[in-house]
Design a protein around this motif. Structure first.
Motif, mmCIF file in Angstrom:
data_model
loop_
_atom_site.group_PDB
_atom_site.id
_atom_site.type_symbol
_atom_site.label_atom_id
_atom_site.label_comp_id
_atom_site.label_asym_id
_atom_site.label_seq_id
_atom_site.Cartn_x
_atom_site.Cartn_y
_atom_site.Cartn_z
ATOM 1 N N LEU A 40 -19.756 37.779 -14.855
ATOM 2 C CA LEU A 40 -19.895 37.261 -13.503
ATOM 3 C C LEU A 40 -20.827 36.046 -13.478
ATOM 4 O O LEU A 40 -20.616 35.115 -12.694
ATOM 5 C CB LEU A 40 -20.427 38.366 -12.586
ATOM 6 C CG LEU A 40 -20.373 38.108 -11.096
ATOM 7 C CD1 LEU A 40 -18.974 37.737 -10.649
ATOM 8 C CD2 LEU A 40 -20.856 39.325 -10.343
ATOM 9 N N GLU A 41 -21.801 36.027 -14.367
ATOM 10 C CA GLU A 41 -22.713 34.878 -14.456
ATOM 11 C C GLU A 41 -21.963 33.606 -14.829
ATOM 12 O O GLU A 41 -22.217 32.542 -14.265
ATOM 13 C CB GLU A 41 -23.808 35.139 -15.486
ATOM 14 C CG GLU A 41 -24.861 36.096 -15.022
ATOM 15 C CD GLU A 41 -25.910 36.323 -16.102
ATOM 16 O OE1 GLU A 41 -25.810 35.713 -17.193
ATOM 17 O OE2 GLU A 41 -26.832 37.105 -15.850
ATOM 18 N N ASP A 42 -21.030 33.724 -15.783
ATOM 19 C CA ASP A 42 -20.243 32.555 -16.184
ATOM 20 C C ASP A 42 -19.370 32.058 -15.035
ATOM 21 O O ASP A 42 -19.256 30.857 -14.813
ATOM 22 C CB ASP A 42 -19.351 32.886 -17.385
ATOM 23 C CG ASP A 42 -20.141 33.139 -18.648
ATOM 24 O OD1 ASP A 42 -21.323 32.738 -18.701
ATOM 25 O OD2 ASP A 42 -19.575 33.747 -19.579
ATOM 26 N N LEU A 43 -18.757 32.988 -14.321
ATOM 27 C CA LEU A 43 -17.931 32.618 -13.177
ATOM 28 C C LEU A 43 -18.768 31.938 -12.103
ATOM 29 O O LEU A 43 -18.384 30.882 -11.583
ATOM 30 C CB LEU A 43 -17.239 33.854 -12.594
ATOM 31 C CG LEU A 43 -16.450 33.640 -11.301
ATOM 32 C CD1 LEU A 43 -15.314 32.649 -11.503
ATOM 33 C CD2 LEU A 43 -15.933 34.967 -10.782
ATOM 34 N N ASN A 44 -19.920 32.514 -11.787
ATOM 35 C CA ASN A 44 -20.804 31.920 -10.773
ATOM 36 C C ASN A 44 -21.293 30.544 -11.188
ATOM 37 O O ASN A 44 -21.392 29.637 -10.357
ATOM 38 C CB ASN A 44 -21.990 32.843 -10.486
ATOM 39 C CG ASN A 44 -21.592 34.031 -9.665
ATOM 40 O OD1 ASN A 44 -20.621 33.991 -8.924
ATOM 41 N ND2 ASN A 44 -22.350 35.106 -9.792
ATOM 42 N N TRP A 45 -21.605 30.364 -12.491
ATOM 43 C CA TRP A 45 -22.055 29.064 -12.961
ATOM 44 C C TRP A 45 -20.953 28.023 -12.774
ATOM 45 O O TRP A 45 -21.213 26.911 -12.305
ATOM 46 C CB TRP A 45 -22.464 29.138 -14.434
ATOM 47 C CG TRP A 45 -23.074 27.854 -14.898
ATOM 48 C CD1 TRP A 45 -24.385 27.521 -14.839
ATOM 49 C CD2 TRP A 45 -22.395 26.731 -15.455
ATOM 50 N NE1 TRP A 45 -24.558 26.250 -15.330
ATOM 51 C CE2 TRP A 45 -23.349 25.739 -15.717
ATOM 52 C CE3 TRP A 45 -21.065 26.469 -15.756
ATOM 53 C CZ2 TRP A 45 -23.022 24.513 -16.268
ATOM 54 C CZ3 TRP A 45 -20.733 25.241 -16.301
ATOM 55 C CH2 TRP A 45 -21.704 24.285 -16.548
ATOM 56 N N GLU A 46 -19.722 28.369 -13.131
ATOM 57 C CA GLU A 46 -18.608 27.423 -13.012
ATOM 58 C C GLU A 46 -18.308 27.103 -11.552
ATOM 59 O O GLU A 46 -18.031 25.949 -11.207
ATOM 60 C CB GLU A 46 -17.354 27.989 -13.695
ATOM 61 C CG GLU A 46 -16.235 26.988 -13.832
ATOM 62 C CD GLU A 46 -16.570 25.839 -14.769
ATOM 63 O OE1 GLU A 46 -16.072 24.719 -14.511
ATOM 64 O OE2 GLU A 46 -17.299 26.037 -15.751
ATOM 65 N N ILE A 47 -18.379 28.099 -10.678
ATOM 66 C CA ILE A 47 -18.185 27.857 -9.241
ATOM 67 C C ILE A 47 -19.280 26.907 -8.740
ATOM 68 O O ILE A 47 -18.994 25.969 -7.992
ATOM 69 C CB ILE A 47 -18.183 29.172 -8.444
ATOM 70 C CG1 ILE A 47 -16.914 29.956 -8.730
ATOM 71 C CG2 ILE A 47 -18.303 28.904 -6.944
ATOM 72 C CD1 ILE A 47 -16.902 31.358 -8.155
ATOM 73 N N GLY A 48 -20.503 27.133 -9.139
ATOM 74 C CA GLY A 48 -21.601 26.254 -8.735
ATOM 75 C C GLY A 48 -21.405 24.836 -9.236
ATOM 76 O O GLY A 48 -21.648 23.865 -8.505
ATOM 77 N N PHE A 49 -20.954 24.699 -10.475
ATOM 78 C CA PHE A 49 -20.703 23.382 -11.042
ATOM 79 C C PHE A 49 -19.607 22.656 -10.262
ATOM 80 O O PHE A 49 -19.752 21.485 -9.897
ATOM 81 C CB PHE A 49 -20.305 23.519 -12.517
ATOM 82 C CG PHE A 49 -19.931 22.216 -13.157
ATOM 83 C CD1 PHE A 49 -20.902 21.317 -13.535
ATOM 84 C CD2 PHE A 49 -18.595 21.905 -13.372
ATOM 85 C CE1 PHE A 49 -20.556 20.108 -14.125
ATOM 86 C CE2 PHE A 49 -18.241 20.704 -13.951
ATOM 87 C CZ PHE A 49 -19.222 19.803 -14.326
ATOM 88 N N LEU A 50 -18.494 23.349 -9.985
ATOM 89 C CA LEU A 50 -17.390 22.731 -9.249
ATOM 90 C C LEU A 50 -17.779 22.429 -7.802
ATOM 91 O O LEU A 50 -17.366 21.412 -7.244
ATOM 92 C CB LEU A 50 -16.153 23.636 -9.292
ATOM 93 C CG LEU A 50 -15.504 23.761 -10.674
ATOM 94 C CD1 LEU A 50 -14.453 24.866 -10.659
ATOM 95 C CD2 LEU A 50 -14.900 22.448 -11.119
ATOM 96 N N LEU A 51 -18.579 23.293 -7.204
ATOM 97 C CA LEU A 51 -19.044 23.056 -5.836
ATOM 98 C C LEU A 51 -19.946 21.827 -5.784
ATOM 99 O O LEU A 51 -19.816 20.989 -4.889
ATOM 100 C CB LEU A 51 -19.790 24.287 -5.309
ATOM 101 C CG LEU A 51 -20.336 24.195 -3.895
ATOM 102 C CD1 LEU A 51 -19.207 23.989 -2.904
ATOM 103 C CD2 LEU A 51 -21.109 25.457 -3.569
ATOM 104 N N GLU A 52 -20.834 21.700 -6.756
ATOM 105 C CA GLU A 52 -21.709 20.527 -6.814
ATOM 106 C C GLU A 52 -20.882 19.261 -6.994
ATOM 107 O O GLU A 52 -21.128 18.244 -6.347
ATOM 108 C CB GLU A 52 -22.711 20.682 -7.966
ATOM 109 C CG GLU A 52 -23.800 19.669 -7.979
ATOM 110 C CD GLU A 52 -24.781 19.846 -6.846
ATOM 111 O OE1 GLU A 52 -25.333 18.827 -6.389
ATOM 112 O OE2 GLU A 52 -24.998 20.994 -6.418
ATOM 113 N N HIS A 53 -19.892 19.324 -7.863
ATOM 114 C CA HIS A 53 -19.019 18.166 -8.079
ATOM 115 C C HIS A 53 -18.255 17.833 -6.797
ATOM 116 O O HIS A 53 -18.122 16.654 -6.434
ATOM 117 C CB HIS A 53 -18.036 18.470 -9.213
ATOM 118 C CG HIS A 53 -17.132 17.324 -9.518
ATOM 119 N ND1 HIS A 53 -15.897 17.197 -8.953
ATOM 120 C CD2 HIS A 53 -17.292 16.257 -10.336
ATOM 121 C CE1 HIS A 53 -15.328 16.082 -9.397
ATOM 122 N NE2 HIS A 53 -16.155 15.498 -10.246
ATOM 123 N N CYS A 54 -17.768 18.834 -6.103
ATOM 124 C CA CYS A 54 -17.046 18.628 -4.829
ATOM 125 C C CYS A 54 -17.969 18.008 -3.782
ATOM 126 O O CYS A 54 -17.570 17.098 -3.056
ATOM 127 C CB CYS A 54 -16.491 19.957 -4.348
ATOM 128 S SG CYS A 54 -15.510 19.868 -2.852
#
Length: 60
Positions: A40-54
């Motif tokens: 879940l940590e990896d998923l949350n990190w990737e969501i955070g990365f994509l959200l920041e990029h968005c």
């Protein structure tokens, strides 16, 4: 106190919310669907990365 909101305002607001949701869905969910996450940590990190990029993307 009772407030009356005109129907046109509600439709405009609903349209704006739906467009914002669609944009977030396209920029965050679509890239994730091809990835595999083992925690879940990896998923949350990737969501955070994509959200920041968005959030940093300039809309034209």
């Amino acid at each position: 106190m009772l407030s009356i909101i005109p129907g046109a305002t509600i439709r405009r607001t609903r349209h704006w919310i739906e467009n914002t949701f669609d944009m977030a869905y396209q920029h965050i969910y679509y890239p994730l669907r091809e990835m595999t996450f083992f925690s879940l940590e990896d998923l949350n990190w990737e969501i955070g990365f994509l959200l920041e990029h968005c959030n940093n993307t300039t809309l034209s």
